[in-house]
Design an enzyme around this catalytic site. Structure first.
Site, PDB file in Angstrom:
ATOM      1  N   VAL A  77       0.839  -1.198   0.000  1.00  0.00           N
ATOM      2  CA  VAL A  77       0.000   0.000   0.000  1.00  0.00           C
ATOM      3  C   VAL A  77       0.875   1.249   0.000  1.00  0.00           C
ATOM      4  O   VAL A  77       1.829   1.342   0.773  1.00  0.00           O
ATOM      5  CB  VAL A  77      -0.914   0.007   1.266  1.00  0.00           C
ATOM      6  CG1 VAL A  77      -1.628   1.348   1.408  1.00  0.00           C
ATOM      7  CG2 VAL A  77      -1.922  -1.131   1.213  1.00  0.00           C
ATOM      8  N   ALA A 122       4.430   3.929   3.057  1.00  0.00           N
ATOM      9  CA  ALA A 122       3.987   2.676   2.441  1.00  0.00           C
ATOM     10  C   ALA A 122       4.043   1.570   3.475  1.00  0.00           C
ATOM     11  O   ALA A 122       4.612   1.740   4.549  1.00  0.00           O
ATOM     12  CB  ALA A 122       4.897   2.317   1.269  1.00  0.00           C
ATOM     13  N   LYS A 123       3.468   0.441   3.166  1.00  0.00           N
ATOM     14  CA  LYS A 123       3.637  -0.761   3.981  1.00  0.00           C
ATOM     15  C   LYS A 123       3.239  -1.956   3.145  1.00  0.00           C
ATOM     16  O   LYS A 123       2.483  -1.829   2.179  1.00  0.00           O
ATOM     17  CB  LYS A 123       2.755  -0.698   5.241  1.00  0.00           C
ATOM     18  CG  LYS A 123       3.302  -1.529   6.387  1.00  0.00           C
ATOM     19  CD  LYS A 123       4.430  -0.804   7.126  1.00  0.00           C
ATOM     20  CE  LYS A 123       5.025  -1.640   8.232  1.00  0.00           C
ATOM     21  NZ  LYS A 123       5.916  -0.816   9.087  1.00  0.00           N
ATOM     22  N   GLY A 124       3.744  -3.116   3.530  1.00  0.00           N
ATOM     23  CA  GLY A 124       3.377  -4.344   2.841  1.00  0.00           C
ATOM     24  C   GLY A 124       3.212  -5.465   3.837  1.00  0.00           C
ATOM     25  O   GLY A 124       3.690  -5.373   4.977  1.00  0.00           O
ATOM     26  N   ASP A 163      10.074  -5.557   8.807  1.00  0.00           N
ATOM     27  CA  ASP A 163       9.084  -5.308   9.860  1.00  0.00           C
ATOM     28  C   ASP A 163       8.908  -6.654  10.588  1.00  0.00           C
ATOM     29  O   ASP A 163       9.826  -7.486  10.553  1.00  0.00           O
ATOM     30  CB  ASP A 163       7.767  -4.776   9.267  1.00  0.00           C
ATOM     31  CG  ASP A 163       6.832  -4.237  10.335  1.00  0.00           C
ATOM     32  OD1 ASP A 163       7.085  -3.150  10.864  1.00  0.00           O
ATOM     33  OD2 ASP A 163       5.830  -4.911  10.670  1.00  0.00           O
TER      34      ASP A 163
END
Ligand code: NAD
Length: 434
Positions: A77, A122-124, A163
């Site tokens: 995202v 962002a992040k995934g 993460d």
């Protein structure tokens, strides 16, 4: 004339209330609304930030070691890119959801604005249980996930990082896969890589070290000696373990640590190095370590301590346990560990919370240094890295603490106000295309 009977709303059950509280995106949006209202921010701007810029859902087929095929669901995202390329970690966890990834991406946007890094958020994440997968399976899943999101990432587009349950090895696989796809070595596509392939010195410890720098700044402005205080750290992974080690190395008494397997407590102070050794020898878990009192995982945040550092997952401090917290200060190593409901209880109780978007920004800050070093192919030593990290953490803390004092708002609201001012300026300057 017929009169309509108004439909009476059913009162929410405890379970419904708790499900709402556990929704990270809802929590994130409540934080945005609160800060936007305080700033009197234009509705148009708030509306922009209530939407993620791009959301990618991918399916990740993987041949498992036994020959069977499994399809995992993954997300990447981009919340906002007005201040620069998108930046944020990738999480492997069975409880990953799109709402969680969206919230984490939003917090990255805010965090980068708070510490003034030229990035968006962002992040995934991939829904999987990495503890039940072999290294070979994790490698195949990572490489296929990378190939599915390859068009979405890139050194000047979106730069992933580690993460929960991802690490330098995961970043190596991403960097290698991406480099093969674009036909050239591209170290700047991810941060948190091993030093041998373009990683930065100091990156592994950066988030935990940043938490320590924040505690030190806090002790100075609040007028206490950190070495006279006791600390408890929830989560014993990259952030928690390194934070516990660094506090302990600086002579601060760490009385409690925990991970998924259990909590450990000793009011005289724990031997963190011995616990790290135990963890390595016991499948990466700390439970069973004999030289401390065992504390149940779900009671850990209630232990007696002065400073509590949640460094595990979201929604660990809730309306259920917030009234029982004994710490005077909470420094958020994790992202979103305190629910909005718990936050209000803690404010009421006079417990100061140093928010995630400031307290754990050490990780993305050294990731930024790594990216800069990769782009210029010139590397700094650890002393330089730590000095630059310290400077950014101290400056950001001072800016937020000043807003907290001047505007008489809590530290989370102060941090959001600072971040939103910067982000708002960028969004206004760039305007609306076309
Ligand atoms: P990690 O996978 O290295 O470690 C997570 C730790 O939390 C493990 O020890 C796990 O056992 C423990 N844990 C999970 N659920 C728990 C629970 N209910 N109670 C106690 N312990 C629990 O992950 P990490 O990289 O250390 O990330 C931890 C948090 O910090 C996450 O919120 C992450 O988003 C945030 N964060 C990480 C970084 C980074 O650089 N890695 C940077 C900023 C923020």
């Amino acid at each position: 004339m017929t009169t309509k009977t108004p439909i009476k709303a059913e009162p929410m059950t405890v379970e419904q209330k708790e499900a709402l509280e556990a929704n990270a995106w809802r929590q994130a949006m409540a934080q945005l609304d609160r800060a936007a209202a305080k700033l009197g921010m234009e509705q148009f701007l708030v509306e922009r930030l209530r939407h993620c810029k791009r959301i990618l859902t991918v399916s990740v087929p993987v041949v498992m070691d036994d020959g069977s095929l499994k399809v995992f669901e993954g997300y990447r995202v981009h919340h906002n890119t007005d201040r620069g390329p998108a930046k944020g970690g990738i999480r492997y966890h069975h409880a990953v959801s799109l709402d969680e990834v969206k919230a984490l991406a939003f917090w990255m946007t805010m965090k980068c604005a708070v510490v003034e890094l030229p990035y968006g958020g962002a992040k995934g994440g991939v829904i999987c249980d990495p503890r039940k997968m072999s290294q070979a399976e994790l490698q195949r899943m990572t490489r296929r996930f990378t190939s599915e999101i390859a068009f979405f990432i890139g050194p000047d587009r979106d730069i992933p990082a580690p993460d929960v349950n991802t690490n330098p090895q995961t970043m190596s696989w991403i960097m290698d896969t991406y480099s093969h796809l674009v036909g050239k070595a591209t170290p700047g596509v991810v941060t948190g890589k091993p030093i041998e392939i373009g990683g930065s010195r100091g990156r592994v410890e950066a988030t935990g070290r940043g938490v320590f720098y924040i505690a030190r700044e806090l002790s100075q402005v609040e007028g206490f000696d950190l070495r006279q205080k006791t600390v408890a750290v929830q989560g014993f992974g990259n952030v928690g373990m390194n934070a516990a080690r660094i506090f302990s190395e600086h002579g601060v008494k760490v009385v409690g640590v925990s991970d998924v397997s259990g909590g450990l407590y000793d009011k005289k102070g724990l031997d963190i190095e011995a616990i790290i050794k135990w963890q390595k020898a016991h499948g990466g878990l700390i439970a069973g370590y004999p030289e401390a009192e065992a504390v149940p995982v779900d009671k850990f945040v209630e232990v007696v301590c002065d400073i509590l550092i949640p460094a595990a997952m979201e929604n660990e401090i809730t309306q259920r346990n917030a009234p029982k917290i004994q710490a005077k200060y909470i420094i958020e190593g994790a992202n979103g560990p305190t629910s909005t409901e718990a936050d209000a209880i803690l404010r009421e109780r006079g417990i100061m919370v140093v928010p995630d978007i400031l307290a754990n920004a050490g990780g993305v800050t050294v990731s930024y240094f790594e990216w800069v070093q990769d782009i210029q192919a010139y590397f700094w030593n650890e002393k330089e890295i730590n000095a630059k990290l310290q400077e950014i953490m101290a400056r950001s803390f001072a800016e937020i603490y000043e807003i907290h004092k001047k505007e008489k708002v809590d530290m989370r609201l102060a941090a959001f106000m600072l971040g939103l001012r910067r982000l708002g300026a960028a969004v206004r300057l760039r305007g609306v295309f076309p």
